[in-house]
Design a protein around this motif. Structure first.
Motif, short mmCIF file in Angstrom:
data_model
loop_
_atom_site.label_atom_id
_atom_site.label_comp_id
_atom_site.label_asym_id
_atom_site.label_seq_id
_atom_site.Cartn_x
_atom_site.Cartn_y
_atom_site.Cartn_z
N ARG A 25 5.39 -4.14 0.58
CA ARG A 25 5.40 -4.16 1.88
C ARG A 25 4.06 -3.17 2.59
NH1 ARG A 25 10.56 -3.28 4.27
NH2 ARG A 25 11.21 -1.37 2.73
N GLY A 26 3.10 -3.69 3.41
CA GLY A 26 2.59 -2.54 4.43
C GLY A 26 2.43 -2.66 5.44
N VAL A 27 1.40 -2.15 6.67
CA VAL A 27 2.01 -1.78 7.51
C VAL A 27 0.76 -1.58 8.12
CG1 VAL A 27 2.50 -0.68 9.91
CG2 VAL A 27 4.19 -0.71 7.99
N VAL A 28 -0.02 -2.90 8.57
CA VAL A 28 -1.27 -2.89 8.81
C VAL A 28 -2.11 -2.50 10.08
CG1 VAL A 28 -3.36 -4.12 8.81
CG2 VAL A 28 -1.66 -4.93 7.12
N VAL A 29 -2.91 -1.59 10.03
CA VAL A 29 -3.23 -1.01 11.30
C VAL A 29 -4.82 -1.17 11.73
CG1 VAL A 29 -3.64 1.24 12.87
CG2 VAL A 29 -1.73 0.82 11.61
N ASP A 30 -4.44 -2.53 12.33
CA ASP A 30 -6.11 -3.22 12.94
C ASP A 30 -7.06 -3.58 11.51
OD1 ASP A 30 -6.64 -2.52 15.28
OD2 ASP A 30 -8.42 -0.17 14.94
N ALA A 31 -7.30 -5.13 11.97
CA ALA A 31 -7.89 -6.25 10.58
C ALA A 31 -9.29 -6.44 10.19
CB ALA A 31 -7.45 -7.57 11.45
N GLY A 32 -10.24 -5.40 10.86
CA GLY A 32 -11.21 -5.91 10.75
C GLY A 32 -12.30 -6.81 11.35
N PRO A 33 -13.58 -7.11 11.25
CA PRO A 33 -13.91 -7.71 11.96
C PRO A 33 -13.71 -9.02 11.24
CG PRO A 33 -15.41 -6.72 10.94
CD PRO A 33 -14.27 -5.89 10.55
N LEU B 121 -7.15 -0.78 8.05
CA LEU B 121 -5.93 0.12 7.35
C LEU B 121 -5.04 -0.22 6.92
CD1 LEU B 121 -7.54 1.95 9.81
CD2 LEU B 121 -6.81 3.45 7.66
N VAL B 122 -3.88 -0.24 5.59
CA VAL B 122 -2.81 0.02 5.64
C VAL B 122 -1.33 0.85 4.89
CG1 VAL B 122 -1.44 -1.67 3.91
CG2 VAL B 122 -4.24 -1.94 4.54
N LEU B 123 -0.89 1.03 5.36
CA LEU B 123 0.07 1.96 5.32
C LEU B 123 1.53 1.69 4.04
CD1 LEU B 123 1.18 3.40 8.70
CD2 LEU B 123 -0.47 4.78 7.30
N GLY C 298 1.68 5.09 -6.25
CA GLY C 298 2.16 6.37 -5.41
C GLY C 298 1.47 6.66 -3.86
N TRP C 299 0.02 5.78 -3.93
CA TRP C 299 -0.63 5.54 -2.78
C TRP C 299 0.46 5.05 -1.48
CZ3 TRP C 299 -1.18 1.49 0.60
CH2 TRP C 299 -0.34 0.02 0.45
N VAL C 300 -0.19 6.05 -0.51
CA VAL C 300 0.91 6.53 0.52
C VAL C 300 -0.55 5.50 2.01
CG1 VAL C 300 1.52 8.32 0.51
CG2 VAL C 300 -0.43 8.40 1.21
N LEU C 301 -1.81 5.67 1.86
CA LEU C 301 -3.25 4.79 2.76
C LEU C 301 -3.76 4.16 2.23
CD1 LEU C 301 -3.59 4.76 5.71
CD2 LEU C 301 -4.78 6.70 5.84
#
Length: 710
Positions: free
Chosen positions: A472-480, A464-466, A450-453
């Motif tokens: 499936r996950g929506v990736v917001v930024d990918a880090g260095p 970050l991953v939604l 049940g994790w959301v983020l």
């Protein structure tokens, strides 16, 4: 004396660039006409709204503000496709706008350069080297993409076609040295020439002449850049190690090479590649013979040498590699051992294919096919090795962590001959290493149902991953770091990424993109409309295209992706544009997303600064969220009144341990905690999951809580 000489040389060079009329004109952003000589091959850079070409030019004359100046300074030209065919060594004239350059080794950038007017063609030796480089590419043009790119990279350092995800796999497995010009390349090429010379009954000092000519030819083929000169010097040391009294001669040669290179190119003093080359060569010269002799007591001598050489080089380089990447590769020695039998044949066959193709295309292609088969094995080792559960381990880049690692490496160097001398000691160690690397460690209870983020611990950067549901996950930024975000997604069991959102193009948000793309189905990539800095934009486009995706701007209005609903709040819709190159503008144009997953509202802010924060506040007055990703890693530069008005229950801070920026600012955290928020940060908590209140550790009966994954 050496230090003083190098410092003097470096100071004189820097002063010459700093006081150059070109630098002064760049500060004025003057329109100029320049003439000069092309000193590096043109490199294409991909952009989502048009491709360009980058060329390094040694400027001899510049006309600006009505005054003509005679100079000799380096300038980086940013031109269009008309620059792609300019040959190294050509004399050219062009016009454009001078702007300041970031690096101390450049006097300026020449942007918007007009089509080059060729004043004179390169000298014959440059034309010959260019013909051979092109012929090497032609000899493998019929091979698969990875082989087509790796053969030229292995032979002469021509790595322009190498896929970003393959480069990442090479980095993880300790094979990066194969994709760049190194002393190994030169040793293989010149060593092969010496073998041919001996077959032709060349003896004595004539062999030295053959070696000298081979080194000169290799430098012309690979280009006279600092990294190539470094490789030539280290390769010459390797050739010294082949003769009588080899260890003493090679160590002396290494000392001479270091001093001469620093005097000729003082900038190498701050080059990580130079340090790694010297350490690898020193490890091979000092450590490898003893390790080889220990192994040769119970292994064939050729196999003992094949194991000892990469192991010694890897141990010598490990502390520096860890300082640069915050990782220690556990598969590097085995990977280098597995590819060692084919590196030599691939290099020689690739060069032979290029030379033969000058007179016979079919025969050149035949040799190119053989070289492609060899590098196909290298690619397979890199791909499979990088996919191992523990191919590399994270390691701190702070002084204490590196000091511990240096002590471990010294202990390994001292104890290795004793361990390797008897199979009863060496084989158990090898078995333990194989088990540790190949058997995945369990992560009980992770991820929480049940994790959301998820906020991934990627060091000083954002990833970050939604949770979009169903793996499936929506990736917001990918880090260095591609490896760090890849591991985080693996731990989350994310197999498909329907959407990647890159809030802006700074390295700490986009350099890890190949790790997101590696082995996963990716649907879309959204980016901000400010295409700045341009080099990072080109890298993002190249990586995305390699995965079959073209980056786009986000559409207006809410967008549903699986279980997640996203709405881009900032910047306001508009056409793509290039920026001024300063960090604040790029930060303030970060995409700001309002997301909802499982009834939890989440504000993801990138690195947006107070002006952008104020704009979001005007667009959505009274905004109230459950979770806030603190902008810009908790920088002191915030609109605290607005952040507190959001009334988040949980504040997430993606930040690297012991970073040099002072992130996160204590007063910013104190203000948010005073407003009732709980703060989680990756430098202290590692990976962090946001979960619903029933499953989280929020201790307050709120909507959401967090779980730290270490």
């Amino acid at each position: 004396m050496v230090a003083v000489a190098v410092l003097t040389s470096a100071s004189l060079r820097a002063e010459a660039v700093r006081t150059s009329p070109v630098t002064a004109l760049a500060e004025q952003r003057a329109a100029v006409e320049v003439t000069g000589v092309v000193v590096a091959d043109p490199r294409p850079v991909a952009g989502p709204f048009g491709d360009g070409v980058v060329v390094r030019l040694e400027v001899h004359t510049v006309v600006g503000r009505g005054v003509r100046h005679e100079v000799a300074v380096p300038v980086l030209v940013l031109g269009d496709e008309r620059w792609a065919g300019v040959e190294l060594g050509s004399g050219v004239a062009t016009r454009g706008l001078l702007t300041p350059a970031d690096g101390a080794d450049l006097a300026a950038l020449l942007t918007g350069a007009s089509a080059p007017v060729v004043r004179h063609r390169p000298d014959v030796w440059w034309r010959g080297a260019g013909a051979v480089r092109a012929s090497i590419r032609d000899a493998v043009a019929h091979r698969p993409a990875d082989q087509r790119a790796l053969v030229p990279a292995l032979v002469d350092g021509d790595d322009a076609g190498l896929a970003a995800d393959l480069e990442d796999d090479f980095r993880t497995t300790g094979l990066t040295h194969l994709t760049a010009v190194s002393g190994t390349n030169l040793t293989l090429v010149v060593g092969f020439l010496l073998v041919l010379a001996r077959w032709c009954h060349v003896r004595g000092r004539w062999l030295g002449l053959v070696a000298a000519l081979g080194i000169a030819g290799f430098v012309l083929l690979a280009r006279t850049e600092p990294s190539v000169l470094r490789a030539a010097a280290m390769g010459a040391v390797g050739l010294l190690a082949m003769g009588a009294n080899s260890r003493r001669r090679a160590f002396r040669g290494l000392g001479v090479a270091v001093v001469v290179l620093l005097l000729v190119q003082p900038g190498l003093a701050t080059s990580a590649g130079f340090v790694l080359s010297v350490l690898a060569t020193a490890g091979i010269v000092v450590l490898a013979p003893g390790w080889r002799d220990a192994l040769a007591r119970w292994l064939p001598r050729w196999l003992a040498e094949a194991v000892a050489v990469p192991a010694a080089a890897q141990v010598a380089c490990t502390p520096v590699v860890a300082g640069l990447s915050a990782q220690v590769s556990l598969v590097a020695v085995v990977a280098n051992l597995l590819v060692a039998p084919v590196v030599g044949p691939a290099t020689v066959l690739g060069l032979g294919g290029g030379l033969v193709a000058l007179v016979s295309d079919p025969l050149g292609s035949l040799l190119g096919t053989a070289a492609g088969w060899c590098v196909g094995w290298v690619v397979a080792v890199a791909r499979r090795g990088a996919d191992l559960p523990l191919a590399a381990v994270d390691w701190g880049a702070d002084a204490w962590s590196l000091a511990v690692l240096v002590a471990v490496c010294v202990a390994l160097a001292a104890s290795a001959p004793w361990v390797l001398r008897h199979p009863a000691r060496a084989l158990p160690v090898a078995v333990v290493l194989v088990v540790v690397v190949a058997v995945p460690l369990p992560s009980p209870g992770w991820p929480v149902a049940g994790w959301v983020l998820a906020m991934c611990d990627v060091g000083q950067g954002d990833a970050l991953v939604l949770n979009a549901g169903g793996g499936r996950g929506v990736v917001v930024d990918a880090g260095p770091d591609p490896a760090a975000v890849d591991r985080c997604l693996d731990r989350l069991d994310v197999e498909e990424v329907p959407l990647v959102v890159l809030t802006h193009f700074h390295a700490d948000h986009v350099d890890g993109l190949p790790g997101v793309l590696d082995g996963r189905r990716v649907g879309q990539v959204w980016t901000t409309s400010l295409l700045d800095p341009p080099e990072a934009v080109a890298d993002v486009v190249h990586a995305a295209r390699g995965a079959g995706v073209v980056p786009t701007l986000p559409p207006p209005g809410p967008v549903t992706v699986g279980d997640a609903v996203l709405h881009v709040l900032w910047p306001l819709p508009g056409p793509p544009r290039y920026g001024p190159g300063d960090g604040s503008t790029a930060n303030d144009e970060s995409l700001v997303l309002l997301a909802e997953v499982g009834g939890v509202s989440i504000l993801l802010t990138g690195d947006v600064e107070p002006p952008g924060q104020a704009a979001v506040a005007r667009e959505l007055p009274g905004l109230d969220v459950d979770v806030l990703k603190l902008p810009h890693h908790g920088s002191r530069h915030q609109d605290l009144d607005w952040l507190a008005s959001l009334r988040p229950e949980q504040v997430l801070v993606s930040v690297g341990a012991d970073n040099d920026y002072g992130h996160p600012a204590p007063d910013v955290l104190a203000a948010l905690e005073a407003a009732g928020a709980s703060v989680s940060r990756t430098d202290e908590d590692g990976d962090v999951l946001v979960v619903t209140g029933d499953d989280g550790d929020d201790d307050g009966g709120g909507t959401v809580g967090v779980r730290a994954g270490g």
